[in-house]
Design a protein around this motif. Structure first.
Motif, PDB file in Angstrom:
ATOM      1  N   ASP A 241       2.846  -6.383  -5.411  1.00 21.55           N
ATOM      2  CA  ASP A 241       2.912  -7.931  -4.898  1.00 21.55           C
ATOM      3  C   ASP A 241       3.998  -8.770  -5.197  1.00 21.55           C
ATOM      4  N   GLU A 242       4.496  -8.802  -6.717  1.00 17.71           N
ATOM      5  CA  GLU A 242       5.496  -9.497  -7.132  1.00 17.71           C
ATOM      6  C   GLU A 242       6.728  -9.128  -6.400  1.00 17.71           C
ATOM      7  N   PHE A 243       6.945  -7.713  -6.015  1.00 16.54           N
ATOM      8  CA  PHE A 243       8.130  -7.308  -5.633  1.00 16.54           C
ATOM      9  C   PHE A 243       8.245  -8.120  -4.177  1.00 16.54           C
ATOM     10  N   LEU A 244       7.248  -7.908  -3.323  1.00 13.93           N
ATOM     11  CA  LEU A 244       7.436  -8.403  -2.094  1.00 13.93           C
ATOM     12  C   LEU A 244       7.612  -9.978  -2.081  1.00 13.93           C
ATOM     13  N   VAL A 245       7.263 -10.624  -2.898  1.00 10.94           N
ATOM     14  CA  VAL A 245       7.428 -12.014  -3.071  1.00 10.94           C
ATOM     15  C   VAL A 245       8.793 -12.225  -3.620  1.00 10.94           C
ATOM     16  N   PHE A 246       9.521 -11.251  -4.221  1.00  9.30           N
ATOM     17  CA  PHE A 246      10.829 -11.394  -4.633  1.00  9.30           C
ATOM     18  C   PHE A 246      11.737 -11.271  -3.679  1.00  9.30           C
ATOM     19  N   MET A 247      11.257 -10.004  -2.889  1.00  4.73           N
ATOM     20  CA  MET A 247      12.397  -9.821  -1.601  1.00  4.73           C
ATOM     21  C   MET A 247      12.231 -11.056  -0.842  1.00  4.73           C
ATOM     22  N   GLU A 248      11.023 -11.573  -0.481  1.00  4.69           N
ATOM     23  CA  GLU A 248      10.976 -12.642   0.450  1.00  4.69           C
ATOM     24  C   GLU A 248      11.806 -13.962  -0.004  1.00  4.69           C
ATOM     25  N   LYS A 249      11.929 -14.006  -1.180  1.00  2.00           N
ATOM     26  CA  LYS A 249      12.664 -15.269  -1.785  1.00  2.00           C
ATOM     27  C   LYS A 249      14.246 -14.774  -1.524  1.00  2.00           C
ATOM     28  N   LYS A 250      14.719 -13.489  -1.355  1.00  2.77           N
ATOM     29  CA  LYS A 250      15.967 -13.064  -1.371  1.00  2.77           C
ATOM     30  C   LYS A 250      16.334 -13.136   0.215  1.00  2.77           C
ATOM     31  N   GLY A 251      15.281 -13.662   1.156  1.00  2.00           N
ATOM     32  CA  GLY A 251      15.544 -13.592   2.270  1.00  2.00           C
ATOM     33  C   GLY A 251      15.052 -12.551   3.449  1.00  2.00           C
ATOM     34  N   GLU A 252      14.530 -11.526   2.877  1.00  2.00           N
ATOM     35  CA  GLU A 252      14.158 -10.512   3.663  1.00  2.00           C
ATOM     36  C   GLU A 252      12.660 -10.730   4.235  1.00  2.00           C
ATOM     37  N   ASP A 253      12.602 -10.263   5.181  1.00  2.00           N
ATOM     38  CA  ASP A 253      11.260 -10.399   6.223  1.00  2.00           C
ATOM     39  C   ASP A 253      10.418  -9.097   5.733  1.00  2.00           C
ATOM     40  N   VAL A 254       9.234  -9.509   4.786  1.00  2.00           N
ATOM     41  CA  VAL A 254       8.424  -8.591   4.385  1.00  2.00           C
ATOM     42  C   VAL A 254       7.031  -8.678   5.028  1.00  2.00           C
ATOM     43  N   SER A 255       6.863  -9.593   6.087  1.00  3.16           N
ATOM     44  CA  SER A 255       5.531  -9.766   6.461  1.00  3.16           C
ATOM     45  C   SER A 255       4.928  -8.462   6.715  1.00  3.16           C
ATOM     46  N   SER A 256       5.556  -7.512   7.554  1.00  3.95           N
ATOM     47  CA  SER A 256       5.034  -6.304   7.892  1.00  3.95           C
ATOM     48  C   SER A 256       4.359  -5.536   6.569  1.00  3.95           C
ATOM     49  N   SER A 257       5.571  -5.449   5.722  1.00  3.38           N
ATOM     50  CA  SER A 257       5.127  -4.759   4.572  1.00  3.38           C
ATOM     51  C   SER A 257       3.674  -5.175   3.747  1.00  3.38           C
ATOM     52  N   LYS A 258       3.804  -6.490   3.723  1.00  2.00           N
ATOM     53  CA  LYS A 258       2.673  -7.313   3.141  1.00  2.00           C
ATOM     54  C   LYS A 258       1.214  -6.865   3.794  1.00  2.00           C
ATOM     55  N   ARG A 259       1.436  -6.895   5.078  1.00  2.00           N
ATOM     56  CA  ARG A 259      -0.062  -6.292   5.900  1.00  2.00           C
ATOM     57  C   ARG A 259      -0.209  -5.141   5.628  1.00  2.00           C
ATOM     58  N   VAL A 260       0.725  -4.033   5.634  1.00  2.00           N
ATOM     59  CA  VAL A 260       0.501  -2.541   5.333  1.00  2.00           C
ATOM     60  C   VAL A 260       0.051  -2.448   3.670  1.00  2.00           C
ATOM     61  N   TYR A 261       0.447  -3.272   2.824  1.00  2.00           N
ATOM     62  CA  TYR A 261       0.084  -2.923   1.667  1.00  2.00           C
ATOM     63  C   TYR A 261      -1.438  -3.656   1.362  1.00  2.00           C
ATOM     64  N   GLU A 262      -1.779  -4.822   1.775  1.00  2.00           N
ATOM     65  CA  GLU A 262      -2.780  -5.432   1.690  1.00  2.00           C
ATOM     66  C   GLU A 262      -4.201  -4.339   2.405  1.00  2.00           C
ATOM     67  N   LEU A 263      -3.865  -3.675   3.493  1.00  2.00           N
ATOM     68  CA  LEU A 263      -4.573  -2.919   4.183  1.00  2.00           C
ATOM     69  C   LEU A 263      -4.654  -1.509   3.177  1.00  2.00           C
ATOM     70  N   TRP A 264      -3.712  -1.061   2.731  1.00  2.00           N
ATOM     71  CA  TRP A 264      -3.999   0.046   1.727  1.00  2.00           C
ATOM     72  C   TRP A 264      -4.796  -0.172   0.559  1.00  2.00           C
ATOM     73  N   LYS A 265      -4.652  -1.445  -0.026  1.00  2.00           N
ATOM     74  CA  LYS A 265      -5.470  -1.914  -1.125  1.00  2.00           C
ATOM     75  C   LYS A 265      -6.980  -1.660  -0.639  1.00  2.00           C
ATOM     76  N   LYS A 266      -7.227  -2.281   0.541  1.00  2.00           N
ATOM     77  CA  LYS A 266      -8.652  -2.293   0.836  1.00  2.00           C
ATOM     78  C   LYS A 266      -9.164  -0.891   1.080  1.00  2.00           C
ATOM     79  N   LEU A 267      -8.409   0.012   1.511  1.00  2.00           N
ATOM     80  CA  LEU A 267      -8.846   1.333   1.805  1.00  2.00           C
ATOM     81  C   LEU A 267      -8.915   2.226   0.427  1.00  2.00           C
ATOM     82  N   HIS A 268      -8.157   1.897  -0.483  1.00  2.00           N
ATOM     83  CA  HIS A 268      -7.988   2.575  -1.767  1.00  2.00           C
ATOM     84  C   HIS A 268      -8.742   1.886  -2.882  1.00  2.00           C
ATOM     85  N   LYS A 269      -9.658   1.125  -3.039  1.00  2.00           N
ATOM     86  CA  LYS A 269     -10.418   0.663  -3.949  1.00  2.00           C
ATOM     87  C   LYS A 269     -11.205   2.024  -4.511  1.00  2.00           C
ATOM     88  N   GLN A 270     -10.800   1.915  -6.009  1.00  2.00           N
ATOM     89  CA  GLN A 270     -11.424   2.848  -7.006  1.00  2.00           C
ATOM     90  C   GLN A 270     -12.284   2.318  -7.984  1.00  2.00           C
TER      91      GLN A 270
END
Length: 270
Positions: A241-270
């Motif tokens: 999560d912090e990495f994606l924020v860090f990359m966003e601050k550097k000007g990279e478009d991480v919107s797709s990666s954020k959506r992918v990761y949020e979905l992964w977290k929902k599917l892999h709750k342990q």
């Protein structure tokens, strides 16, 4: 790569009906020396048994099998057509033993998957060939249960082999691409090694369902090649999560990666 390494390795293991359990070391005079449950020794046993399988795969597909020249050099084995091959295959043997909770459940399997502060940063440090020459990175992972009662160095005669205590049991093995089982934390608190995705579900490891399996190998390499060193006083990020924020601050478009990761977290709750 001209063949499916995972399928080939699993097929060989099934065909040979391999029993991964080893009870003793044998001497020329017929004496047997018992093995303790030292994890480094057990890991070496798995590596030796795997060697013959890897050698067969290499020969059948026209590859050279090059073992690492030192324990500190990645990977354990390199499969390649020749020295100049730009699509080398890295194979690492990793082991871990089960830790049990009071209720008898396992607390989760964790592997250390190699350094993130050496060849992932400069390409040639502590690696058999330049990192850029490897097209695939595989982990052969072993999970076992330790026999805490097994003692080492006891001497037996050959006819007592069946009476010797086996130092480990219930071996499970999987093969998967490294990035697909990698997690977001180091393997231990004071090392600069990539930690695997912690899970007590073998199917997640077999199928490669870690967070980077969805985020992709490019994100994996960017994340871990820039992960802060253990003694760093300032750390840009310590989780995805912090990495994606860090990359966003550097000007990279991480919107797709954020959506992918949020979905992964929902599917892999342990």
């Amino acid at each position: 790569m001209e063949f499916n390494f995972i399928e080939e390795f699993n097929k060989k293991v099934k065909e040979k009906n391999i029993d991964w359990e080893v009870s003793a070391l044998a001497a020329p005079n017929g004496n047997l020396y018992s093995l303790g449950s030292d994890s480094k020794l057990i890991g070496r046993i798995f590596e030796l048994i795997s060697y013959s399988i890897l050698q067969e795969i290499a020969e059948e597909h026209g590859y050279i099998l090059h073992p690492s020249e030192a324990q500190t050099v990645y990977p354990d084995f390199t499969l390649m057509k020749d020295e100049e091959d730009k699509e080398k295959i890295a194979v690492d043997i990793k082991t871990t033993y089960r830790n049990f909770k009071r209720n008898g459940e396992t607390s989760g399997y964790v592997f250390t998957l190699g350094s993130y502060a050496s060849f992932m940063r400069n390409g040639t440090k502590n690696i058999s060939y330049p990192y850029s020459q490897y097209s695939k990175h595989y982990v052969i992972g072993f999970v076992y249960t330790r026999n805490e009662d097994a003692s080492e160095g006891e001497v037996y005669n050959m006819d007592k082999l069946n009476e010797m205590p086996v130092p480990y049991k219930n071996v499970e093995v999987f093969v998967q691409e490294k990035y697909k089982i990698a997690g977001e934390k180091p393997g231990s608190g004071n090392t600069e090694n990539i930690g695997s995705y912690k899970t007590n579900r073998m199917d997640y490891l077999i199928n490669g369902e870690g967070p980077f399996s969805d985020l992709g190998i490019e994100i994996f390499e960017k994340y871990w090649s820039g992960y802060p060193k253990y003694r760093a006083t300032e750390k840009d990020y310590t989780n995805i999560d912090e990495f994606l924020v860090f990359m966003e601050k550097k000007g990279e478009d991480v919107s797709s990666s954020k959506r992918v990761y949020e979905l992964w977290k929902k599917l892999h709750k342990q």
